[in-house]
Design an enzyme around this catalytic site. Structure first.
Site, PDB file in Angstrom:
ATOM      1  N   ASN A   1       0.856  -1.184   0.000  1.00 16.04           N
ATOM      2  CA  ASN A   1       0.000   0.000   0.000  1.00 16.04           C
ATOM      3  C   ASN A   1       0.898   1.242   0.000  1.00 16.04           C
ATOM      4  O   ASN A   1       1.445   1.617   1.032  1.00 16.04           O
ATOM      5  CB  ASN A   1      -0.896  -0.038   1.256  1.00 16.04           C
TER       6      ASN A   1
ATOM      7  N   LYS B   1       0.110   4.271  -0.462  1.00 17.33           N
ATOM      8  CA  LYS B   1      -0.618   5.448   0.070  1.00 17.33           C
ATOM      9  C   LYS B   1      -0.395   6.676  -0.826  1.00 17.33           C
ATOM     10  O   LYS B   1      -0.162   6.518  -2.021  1.00 17.33           O
ATOM     11  CB  LYS B   1      -0.222   5.689   1.526  1.00 17.33           C
TER      12      LYS B   1
ATOM     13  N   HIS C   1      -9.851   0.962   4.794  1.00 12.47           N
ATOM     14  CA  HIS C   1      -8.604   1.182   5.543  1.00 12.47           C
ATOM     15  C   HIS C   1      -8.895   2.154   6.692  1.00 12.47           C
ATOM     16  O   HIS C   1      -9.714   3.063   6.533  1.00 12.47           O
ATOM     17  CB  HIS C   1      -7.543   1.762   4.599  1.00 12.47           C
TER      18      HIS C   1
ATOM     19  N   GLU D   1      -7.340   4.592   7.731  1.00 11.33           N
ATOM     20  CA  GLU D   1      -7.117   6.003   7.375  1.00 11.33           C
ATOM     21  C   GLU D   1      -8.341   6.569   6.652  1.00 11.33           C
ATOM     22  O   GLU D   1      -8.630   7.763   6.764  1.00 11.33           O
ATOM     23  CB  GLU D   1      -5.851   6.128   6.513  1.00 11.33           C
TER      24      GLU D   1
ATOM     25  N   GLU E   1      -5.782  -5.336  10.623  1.00  7.78           N
ATOM     26  CA  GLU E   1      -4.865  -4.219  10.806  1.00  7.78           C
ATOM     27  C   GLU E   1      -5.230  -3.457  12.080  1.00  7.78           C
ATOM     28  O   GLU E   1      -6.091  -2.557  12.030  1.00  7.78           O
ATOM     29  CB  GLU E   1      -4.979  -3.250   9.622  1.00  7.78           C
TER      30      GLU E   1
ATOM     31  N   GLY F   1       1.683   2.236  11.030  1.00  9.83           N
ATOM     32  CA  GLY F   1       2.649   3.330  10.983  1.00  9.83           C
ATOM     33  C   GLY F   1       3.272   3.670  12.325  1.00  9.83           C
ATOM     34  O   GLY F   1       3.933   4.713  12.458  1.00  9.83           O
TER      35      GLY F   1
ATOM     36  N   SER G   1       2.888  -1.970  10.541  1.00 12.01           N
ATOM     37  CA  SER G   1       4.301  -1.923  10.947  1.00 12.01           C
ATOM     38  C   SER G   1       5.099  -3.190  10.635  1.00 12.01           C
ATOM     39  O   SER G   1       6.007  -3.551  11.382  1.00 12.01           O
ATOM     40  CB  SER G   1       4.419  -1.571  12.437  1.00 12.01           C
TER      41      SER G   1
HETATM   42  P1  PGA Z   1       2.302   0.410   7.794  1.00 10.76           P
HETATM   43  O1  PGA Z   1       0.916   0.570   7.060  1.00 10.76           O
HETATM   44  O2  PGA Z   1       2.938  -0.834   7.228  1.00 10.76           O
HETATM   45  O3  PGA Z   1       3.050   1.665   7.451  1.00 10.76           O
HETATM   46  O4  PGA Z   1       2.037   0.285   9.241  1.00 10.76           O
HETATM   47  C1  PGA Z   1       0.088  -0.531   6.858  1.00 10.76           C
HETATM   48  C2  PGA Z   1      -1.225  -0.074   6.320  1.00 10.76           C
HETATM   49  O5  PGA Z   1      -1.585   1.086   6.491  1.00 10.76           O
HETATM   50  O6  PGA Z   1      -1.949  -0.837   5.709  1.00 10.76           O
END
Ligand code: PGA
Length: 240
Positions: free
Chosen positions: A8, A10, A88, A90, A160, A166, A202
């Site tokens: 991803n 982003k 997601h 976000e 997740e 993150g 992460s």
């Molecule tokens: P990350 O993001 O690996 O940076 O924690 C994962 C995600 O948002 O799906």
């Protein structure tokens, strides 16, 4: 079975940076992994040209019409998109996406034979209040409420935890394993089918091997660690 790896990307990369990224990962990722790259939509064409499996980071639930700024599953399909990340955290947090809206998006993607990757997970507070199972079950059942069983086979769920995205923090291996078993059980009880469950949050070079060794997981959803091409290639080599 091949592990499914979803990258991803982003809202990152300028056009030139993206061209360089595609060039840097080209032919370097082992085909023992099933890799799907999810760039910003404006760069999907670059991955189509380079022959990658492409995912979108979002989709709207209607086919066409006066919905300025949105992209439909029909349009994504015409660009060669095979997967779409739906719900997601976000998007839930920054764009107020609800489980009901997420359910409509899932249905719209399935109608176009695009595999939706439904993201679910608990917040830190919910984890501390031992509400993880309740939260996951609710997110699953509301989102899948109107999906008929014969369309469920294409569904993928990504566990997740919101607090792990993150943050550099990951759950205990046992907690990831329990969540994957729980998600599969909820779907099995309701639909009597097996679905793929991924883990995201992460994942990096220091933990990818131990997470990948969790038998109940079918793959990983990787955010930040997929942004640096050479780091990403080296990291995936660890689970090849
Ligand atoms: P990350 O993001 O690996 O940076 O924690 C994962 C995600 O948002 O799906």
């Amino acid at each position: 079975m091949k592990k499914l790896i979803i990258a991803n990307l982003k809202m990152n990369f300028s056009k030139d940076e993206m061209i360089e990224y595609v060039d840097e990962i080209r032919n370097k990722i082992s085909n023992t992994l099933d890799l799907v790259i999810c760039p910003s939509s404006v760069y999907i064409y670059m991955f189509e040209k380079a022959g990658y499996n492409i995912g979108s980071q979002n989709a709207y639930y209607l086919g066409k019409g006066p919905f300025t700024g949105e992209i439909s599953p029909i349009q994504l399909k015409s660009l060669g998109v095979s997967h779409v990340i739906i719900g997601h955290s976000e998007r839930r947090n920054n764009f107020d996406e609800t489980d009901i809206l997420i359910g409509k998006k899932l249905a719209a993607c399935l109608k176009e034979n695009i595999k939706p990757i439904l993201c679910i997970g608990e917040t830190l507070n919910q984890k501390q209040c031992r509400k993880t199972a309740e939260v996951l079950k609710n997110q699953l059942l509301v989102a899948f409420k109107d999906i008929p069983k014969d369309e469920m086979y294409d569904v993928i769920v990504a566990y997740e935890p919101v607090w792990a995205i993150g943050s550099g923090k990951i759950p205990e291996v046992k907690d990831i394993q329990d969540a994957a078993i729980f998600i599969k059980d909820v779907i099995r009880k309701k639909y009597d089918i097996e679905i793929k469950v991924l883990y995201g949050g992460s994942v990096d070079k220091s933990n990818i091997e131990k997470i990948n060794n969790i038998m109940e997981l079918d793959g990983l959803l990787i955010g930040s660690s997929s942004l640096n091409a050479s780091y990403f290639v080296e990291m995936l080599d660890l689970i090849d």
